[in-house]
Design a protein around this motif. Structure first.
Motif, mmCIF file in Angstrom:
data_model
loop_
_atom_site.group_PDB
_atom_site.id
_atom_site.type_symbol
_atom_site.label_atom_id
_atom_site.label_comp_id
_atom_site.label_asym_id
_atom_site.label_seq_id
_atom_site.Cartn_x
_atom_site.Cartn_y
_atom_site.Cartn_z
ATOM 1 N N GLN A 10 0.826 -1.206 0.000
ATOM 2 C CA GLN A 10 0.000 0.000 0.000
ATOM 3 C C GLN A 10 0.859 1.255 0.000
ATOM 4 O O GLN A 10 0.544 2.234 -0.689
ATOM 5 C CB GLN A 10 -0.918 -0.001 1.223
ATOM 6 C CG GLN A 10 -2.024 -1.049 1.159
ATOM 7 C CD GLN A 10 -2.842 -1.084 2.436
ATOM 8 O OE1 GLN A 10 -2.643 -0.268 3.326
ATOM 9 N NE2 GLN A 10 -3.751 -2.030 2.516
ATOM 10 N N ARG A 14 1.041 4.230 -2.914
ATOM 11 C CA ARG A 14 0.575 5.563 -2.548
ATOM 12 C C ARG A 14 1.257 6.609 -3.426
ATOM 13 O O ARG A 14 2.478 6.650 -3.527
ATOM 14 C CB ARG A 14 0.883 5.830 -1.082
ATOM 15 C CG ARG A 14 0.346 7.152 -0.556
ATOM 16 C CD ARG A 14 0.613 7.276 0.926
ATOM 17 N NE ARG A 14 -0.042 6.210 1.663
ATOM 18 C CZ ARG A 14 0.246 5.877 2.911
ATOM 19 N NH1 ARG A 14 1.215 6.524 3.557
ATOM 20 N NH2 ARG A 14 -0.392 4.909 3.523
ATOM 21 N N ARG A 22 -6.733 17.625 2.942
ATOM 22 C CA ARG A 22 -7.049 16.349 3.590
ATOM 23 C C ARG A 22 -7.603 16.535 4.999
ATOM 24 O O ARG A 22 -8.645 15.968 5.347
ATOM 25 C CB ARG A 22 -5.797 15.457 3.633
ATOM 26 C CG ARG A 22 -6.058 14.101 4.289
ATOM 27 C CD ARG A 22 -4.809 13.227 4.260
ATOM 28 N NE ARG A 22 -5.051 11.958 4.930
ATOM 29 C CZ ARG A 22 -5.581 10.878 4.358
ATOM 30 N NH1 ARG A 22 -5.934 10.922 3.080
ATOM 31 N NH2 ARG A 22 -5.762 9.764 5.039
ATOM 32 N N TYR A 90 -6.720 5.908 -5.966
ATOM 33 C CA TYR A 90 -6.221 5.879 -4.594
ATOM 34 C C TYR A 90 -7.096 6.726 -3.672
ATOM 35 O O TYR A 90 -7.487 6.294 -2.580
ATOM 36 C CB TYR A 90 -4.771 6.379 -4.566
ATOM 37 C CG TYR A 90 -4.238 6.553 -3.171
ATOM 38 C CD1 TYR A 90 -3.833 5.453 -2.420
ATOM 39 C CD2 TYR A 90 -4.143 7.820 -2.588
ATOM 40 C CE1 TYR A 90 -3.357 5.614 -1.116
ATOM 41 C CE2 TYR A 90 -3.668 7.989 -1.302
ATOM 42 C CZ TYR A 90 -3.275 6.878 -0.567
ATOM 43 O OH TYR A 90 -2.803 7.043 0.703
ATOM 44 N N LEU A 91 -7.424 7.952 -4.124
ATOM 45 C CA LEU A 91 -8.270 8.823 -3.319
ATOM 46 C C LEU A 91 -9.671 8.237 -3.134
ATOM 47 O O LEU A 91 -10.256 8.316 -2.057
ATOM 48 C CB LEU A 91 -8.380 10.200 -3.980
ATOM 49 C CG LEU A 91 -7.218 11.173 -3.809
ATOM 50 C CD1 LEU A 91 -7.509 12.465 -4.557
ATOM 51 C CD2 LEU A 91 -6.946 11.462 -2.350
ATOM 52 N N ASP A 94 -9.613 5.676 -0.373
ATOM 53 C CA ASP A 94 -9.121 6.103 0.941
ATOM 54 C C ASP A 94 -10.335 6.330 1.853
ATOM 55 O O ASP A 94 -11.070 7.303 1.709
ATOM 56 C CB ASP A 94 -8.310 7.383 0.793
ATOM 57 C CG ASP A 94 -7.603 7.771 2.086
ATOM 58 O OD1 ASP A 94 -8.003 7.265 3.158
ATOM 59 O OD2 ASP A 94 -6.654 8.578 2.035
ATOM 60 N N TYR A 96 -10.669 7.303 4.801
ATOM 61 C CA TYR A 96 -10.648 8.465 5.687
ATOM 62 C C TYR A 96 -11.709 9.481 5.272
ATOM 63 O O TYR A 96 -12.398 10.058 6.121
ATOM 64 C CB TYR A 96 -9.258 9.110 5.663
ATOM 65 C CG TYR A 96 -9.235 10.525 6.198
ATOM 66 C CD1 TYR A 96 -9.220 10.772 7.568
ATOM 67 C CD2 TYR A 96 -9.250 11.624 5.328
ATOM 68 C CE1 TYR A 96 -9.205 12.073 8.057
ATOM 69 C CE2 TYR A 96 -9.233 12.919 5.806
ATOM 70 C CZ TYR A 96 -9.218 13.143 7.164
ATOM 71 O OH TYR A 96 -9.213 14.427 7.643
#
Length: 407
Positions: A10, A14, A22, A90-91, A94, A96
């Motif tokens: 991972q 990235r 963010r 990737y975003l 994510d 989060y």
């Protein structure tokens, strides 16, 4: 060992690009926590003897929307950062970013419960207030809750577009405060299909005032959501009066939420719940008004509307309101790519742009002469001066065409 290798993989995958916003996305939690901040400020003001100032903080929601956010948008200006192609996947994955939206919901429910306590409390001496709140303070509190509910509809908007079943249910829960659960159906299956056409109740027309648009959008969206669900259930061989009706089960969540609050705090909270709900969904409809004003998808020779592209939504890329509304202002990309998560939405080339952020434009929409002075010429410029390509209010069509020299 497997876990260690997975983490290494991972880390290797990235990208070098970093989202400078963010951790700023956590500011999206300001609306559902503003009441607790306001309460602390009121206590401090009363402790130091500023008792004349302290009631102002009950109006913290309107102060944010009509005061602080427009100023900050002007001060910090445009966002300007678009994620490059190589980081999109990737975003998107994510988690989060989705947790930032999930966190809105518990704070929303806590704030609403606390507001109900404040509306009904007869002894607020711990806050430095003799007796309970006055009518003016209760109204300010209701409007502040309405701001939280209105921004909550935007959070529900982000969650409701996703394919994940959990997020869709969280969307309905978020809509329960404002009793606007039918938005979940109408926005996704109605508005996104008919956007920037005369048939869409949530697309404002050229020369249509906000005050004419508001009832048309509210009742039109309500009727459309019911019709969409009735047709879906009919295809399944079911009647609309069933718990499987997503309009009904979304409204049921509101009934349960409001019922629990009334059972705990008493029926005295009902007028204030109604005020905050109406103000909350009115904020949403104000945003709807400015997002597509005057824009029109053209018909082909076959009579079909052209595909929705970035040019059919007004864009605004001011960074402060971008953070506050999870990139809702990048509306052109959202309509071109509805399932994209907020963190990967881009400010698109070719999209028409509003002169300021949503917070400033909301206030402008309330004053039709000012709104038309700022926006009408921008609509015409977008269509190279061709008024016949504009979505015009039908009852004003002849007058508008005559004004711009079209027989």
């Amino acid at each position: 060992m497997t876990t260690s290798r997975s983490r290494e993989a991972q880390a290797a995958a990235r990208p070098l690009w970093r989202d400078r916003k963010r951790y700023l996305w956590l500011f999206g939690l300001i609306p559902p926590t503003a009441l607790f901040v306001a309460t602390a400020l009121i206590w401090v003001c009363n402790e130091i003897g500023w008792t004349a100032v302290s009631p102002v903080w009950w109006w913290i929601g309107p102060l944010l929307v009509y005061g602080l956010l427009p100023v900050l948008d002007r001060f910090f200006g445009p966002d300007g950062q678009n994620p490059p192609d190589e980081v999109m996947e990737y975003l998107e994955n994510d988690r989060y970013y989705r947790y930032c939206t999930y966190a809105y919901i518990p704070f929303q429910l806590l704030s609403l419960s606390f507001a109900c306590y404040l509306w009904t409390a007869s002894d607020l001496s711990w806050l430095g207030i003799d007796g309970g709140l006055g009518v003016v303070s209760k109204l300010g509190l209701a409007l502040s809750m309405g701001v939280m509910g209105g921004v909550g509809i935007n959070t529900a908007h982000e969650l409701g577009h996703k394919k994940d079943e959990l997020e869709r249910w969280l969307s309905k829960i978020t809509l329960a405060q404002t009793f606007y659960g039918h938005f979940y159906i109408e926005h996704n299956r109605g508005h996104h299909v008919r956007v920037a056409t005369p048939e869409d109740p949530a697309s404002a027309r050229f020369a249509e005032t906000f005050w004419a648009f508001l009832p048309r959008s509210v009742w039109g969206s309500l009727r459309s959501s019911w019709e969409l669900e009735a047709k879906r259930l009919e295809r399944l061989g079911k009647r609309p009066w069933t718990i499987r009706n997503d309009v009904l089960n979304a409204w049921l969540m509101s009934v349960v939420l409001w019922g629990v609050l009334v059972a705990v705090f008493g029926p005295a909270i009902l007028p204030w719940l109604v005020i905050q709900a109406v103000y909350g969904f009115t904020l949403l409809e104000t945003v709807n008004y400015l997002e597509h004003y005057g824009l029109l998808r053209q018909r082909s020779a076959s009579g079909r509307y052209e595909r929705c592209t970035p040019e059919h939504s007004w864009n605004s890329d001011h960074i402060v309101t971008n953070i506050f509304l999870y990139h809702l202002q990048r509306h052109s990309d959202h309509h071109a790519n509805p399932t994209r998560r907020y963190q990967i939405l881009r400010s698109m080339d070719g999209a028409p742009n509003l002169p300021s952020g949503y917070a400033s434009m909301i206030s402008l929409a309330y004053f039709p002469p000012l709104w038309r002075r700022v926006m009408d010429h921008r609509v015409l410029e977008h269509y190279s001066g061709d008024i016949t390509r504009v979505n015009i209010q039908p009852r004003k069509r002849e007058r508008v065409l005559a004004k711009y020299g079209v027989a």
